[in-house]
Scaffold this active site. Structure first.
Site, PDB file in Angstrom:
ATOM      1  N   HIS A  70       0.840  -1.198   0.000  1.00 31.53           N
ATOM      2  CA  HIS A  70       0.000   0.000   0.000  1.00 31.53           C
ATOM      3  C   HIS A  70       0.874   1.246   0.000  1.00 31.53           C
ATOM      4  O   HIS A  70       2.039   1.213   0.392  1.00 31.53           O
ATOM      5  CB  HIS A  70      -0.930   0.023   1.218  1.00 31.53           C
ATOM      6  CG  HIS A  70      -0.210  -0.018   2.532  1.00 31.53           C
ATOM      7  ND1 HIS A  70       0.239  -1.199   3.083  1.00 31.53           N
ATOM      8  CD2 HIS A  70       0.142   0.950   3.406  1.00 31.53           C
ATOM      9  CE1 HIS A  70       0.835  -0.947   4.242  1.00 31.53           C
ATOM     10  NE2 HIS A  70       0.798   0.355   4.455  1.00 31.53           N
ATOM     11  N   CYS A  98       2.049   3.803  12.004  1.00 30.02           N
ATOM     12  CA  CYS A  98       2.986   3.296  11.001  1.00 30.02           C
ATOM     13  C   CYS A  98       3.302   4.429  10.035  1.00 30.02           C
ATOM     14  O   CYS A  98       2.663   5.481  10.077  1.00 30.02           O
ATOM     15  CB  CYS A  98       2.412   2.086  10.270  1.00 30.02           C
ATOM     16  SG  CYS A  98       1.034   2.458   9.163  1.00 30.02           S
TER      17      CYS A  98
END
Length: 664
Positions: A65, A181
């Site tokens: 992603h 993240c």
């Protein structure tokens, strides 16, 4: 709002064998759907994200992603592989692959949808349904949530079943957690969901704050105050970390919370039982301190790099001031009297003496700062006092840079050992302020004075003599080695080792150590400059995105920022990295052969006036840049054409490629 996934974005028979091929196959579906405008630019962003941290998860899931300027709308493409594809998960290949694409400026609603999917991936019934369904339209509906494979994960039934169980007499253990993240899209929310489920299973009250791309809602101050422990699962710095000071804390990378949440919960409970707390209001991220899953060698490197990163500003300030002092007042300025006794406002020599003495004072902090922050990287704030004390003692006994390294590691180890000792509750308040600084400083002082000080001093002196005696072929070979290291991983561990070696020599500068610093900086400038030159002379060999990156690489390379070549290396490592290493080796060898010197640890062309033999320095950089560019062009010119799969790209994408080639 367009649908996140449609049947055209589903491939239930994904034939790709590598993660790069899988990403391209799914990205082509996004291009066909009009969701991605430049497939090569988008895949470069996916590769750059993958290079920071593998996206494979336990349970056979891969979630490549990224956020990209080439994405027109938040999109998800799904592929199911019969043979499995390696995405770096600990338990093996992934058969369920989700390619998540978010626009660079995605709004909160879209990110919420993506976050919801990330949470659902932790539901085994959801993933089982994805493996069983063969109709692409049904798979898309399942992912969108149009139909559910089983009752929702937050179904009240489990709570009702527990309601019949007698409540324990004591209040449940309370935990607050933070997850984050680098992109804030997937891992952040999957870690939160994993922790919450593990908390329910363990019978603890667990509240999670997700610091994702859509922002974050702060934990209630009352919940933090009532918490018995804290879990920080992050790969970027935790915002407002000082809120959790004084609590038993487990600090790990975000994937640890996804893969082993029960272990983290057990760990924080054990820390609370032992009375361990963190006194630090802030602290380095796991990439600086090392997470629980890292090998010792990885943690050691990160501890050392933490110390070096805090030392470099002192080197820069002190080195530049000393270099300017020499430029203004000549090399005899080092024998000038103290400016407190003699300073004439109108004399250049007085100003030169002032700069030299300020720079010397800044240099005096190098070893203590290095040792203090190595210990800080290991043990957080309690490591600062013994680390600085040990570093100061290294200077006192003449152990220099190597003594600072040893003192920092010893201080961190001593503090961590003390933290493992069970302390009665009545003494916990004075431990971080009195007991720990006293004991750790005394132990580190004893070790530095009596045990390790003399051997390290002898080793430091031997290294100094070796650097001072470098000449001829030995100097050139060292330049080749340093050039190869600087260009091998472009700001990674090997690059940082070479840079730390050079910067450490500035703590006790000799002619040899100044040559090493010049060779390291010259070689580090080559990769981005070489790629910039290659994209300029043979633009048709590069994508539009790479040509744009090439323009920025001119500035990055000139500024000694090796990371400017990372986008090129991520997209084509087998051609770019060897080319960069060859150019770096040439530059390192020439810089040493030309006897160039440098007192500043950074700055690129902006510190050329402070470089010894500046014209030869620039010639060495130019030669390496030309070698790198020539090799990249040669390798890319000889590569075979892309497989015919590329012809399946839509006409609009083909037209865009033709336009790019024509412009080149």
């Amino acid at each position: 709002m367009s649908e996140l996934i449609t049947s055209g974005l589903v491939d239930v028979d994904l034939s790709a064998e590598t993660k790069q091929a899988a990403a391209r196959s799914l990205a082509e579906r996004m291009v066909a759907a009009g969701r991605v405008t430049d497939i090569d630019g988008f895949l470069a962003d996916v590769s750059a994200r993958e290079a920071r941290m593998p996206t494979g998860l336990d349970g056979g899931i891969g979630i490549p992603h990224c956020r990209s300027e080439y994405v027109t709308a938040p999109t998800l493409a799904f592929g199911r592989s019969a043979s499995g594809i390696d995405f770096g998960a600990p338990d093996g290949p992934a058969d369920l692959i989700f390619l998540i694409a978010a626009p660079a400026c995605a709004d909160d609603d879209h990110l919420t949808i993506l976050s919801s999917l990330a949470r659902r991936l932790m539901d085994p019934e959801f993933t089982a349904a994805l493996r069983a369904e063969h109709d692409p339209a049904a798979v898309a509906a399942l992912i969108r949530g149009d139909e559910a494979p089983a009752p929702p994960a937050d179904d009240p039934a489990p709570d009702e079943s527990r309601a019949g169980t007698p409540a324990p007499p004591a209040a449940p253990f309370r935990i607050v957690a933070v997850t984050s993240c680098p992109t804030g899209i997937a891992h952040t929310y999957m870690a939160a969901e994993s922790l919450q489920k593990a908390g329910e299973a363990a019978g603890v009250e667990l509240v999670v704050e997700t610091q994702g791309s859509a922002g974050f809602t702060r934990l209630d101050a009352g919940a933090i105050a009532a918490a018995d422990g804290v879990i920080l699962a992050h790969d970027v710095g935790v915002r407002e970390k000082e809120r959790f000071a004084g609590k038993p804390t487990v600090d790990v990378g975000v994937k640890a919370a996804i893969n082993r949440p029960a272990e983290l919960i057990a760990d924080v409970r054990a820390r609370a039982e032992r009375g361990e707390t963190t006194a630090a209001a802030t602290g380095p991220a796991p990439m600086d301190t090392g997470s629980a899953g890292d090998h010792f060698g990885t943690r050691l490197r990160k501890w050392l790099m933490t110390g070096v990163s805090y030392m470099v500003p002192f080197v820069a300030a002190g080195g530049l001031l000393i270099a300017l002092a020499f430029a203004v007042g000549g090399y005899e300025i080092n024998s000038a009297p103290s400016v407190t006794e003699h300073f004439v406002w109108t004399e250049a020599a007085s100003w030169a003496a002032l700069m030299f003495q300020i720079g010397g004072a800044a240099f005096g902090f190098l070893v203590p700062v290095l040792a203090g922050y190595i210990a800080y990287g290991m043990a957080d704030r309690p490591g600062l006092v013994p680390g600085f004390v040990g570093g100061a003692l290294a200077v006192t006994i003449g152990a220099g840079f190597l003594g600072g390294l040893a003192a920092g590691l010893l201080a961190g180890a001593v503090v961590k050992a003390i933290q493992r000792v069970h302390v009665p509750p009545v003494l916990r308040g004075v431990m971080p302020v009195v007991v720990m600084p006293l004991l750790s400083s005394a132990v580190v002082g004893f070790l530095m004075f009596v045990v390790v000080g003399k051997p390290i001093t002898s080793l430091q002196q031997a290294m100094t003599d070796w650097l001072s005696g470098l000449s001829g072929g030995n100097a050139v070979l060292l330049g080749v080695l340093l050039g190869l290291m600087m260009c091998f991983d472009l700001g990674g561990p090997v690059n940082k080792v070479a840079y730390a070696f050079a910067v450490g020599g500035l703590a006790d500068p000799t002619d040899g150590s100044l040559k090493v610093m010049a060779a390291v900086m010259a070689a580090g400038m080559v990769p981005p400059l070489g790629m910039a030159l290659a994209t300029t002379v043979r633009g048709k060999l590069f994508t539009k995105t790479e040509r744009n990156n090439g323009k920025a690489a001119w500035v990055l390379g000139a500024s000694f920022i090796s990371e400017g070549a990372i986008p090129f290396a991520a997209a084509d490592p087998l051609r770019v990295i060897p080319s960069a290493m060859a150019g770096g080796a040439v530059t390192g060898a020439l810089a040493m052969a030309f006897n160039t010197t440098l007192r500043a640890p950074h700055g690129g062309i902006f510190v050329v006036p402070l470089i010894g033999e500046p014209l030869r320095f620039l010639l060495a950089v130019a030669a390496g840049t030309a070698v790198t560019a020539a090799l990249v062009v040669l390798f890319k010119s000889r590569r075979k054409p892309e497989p015919a799969a590329g012809t399946t790209t839509p006409a609009t994408d083909a037209a865009a490629d033709a336009k790019v080639s024509a412009a080149a």
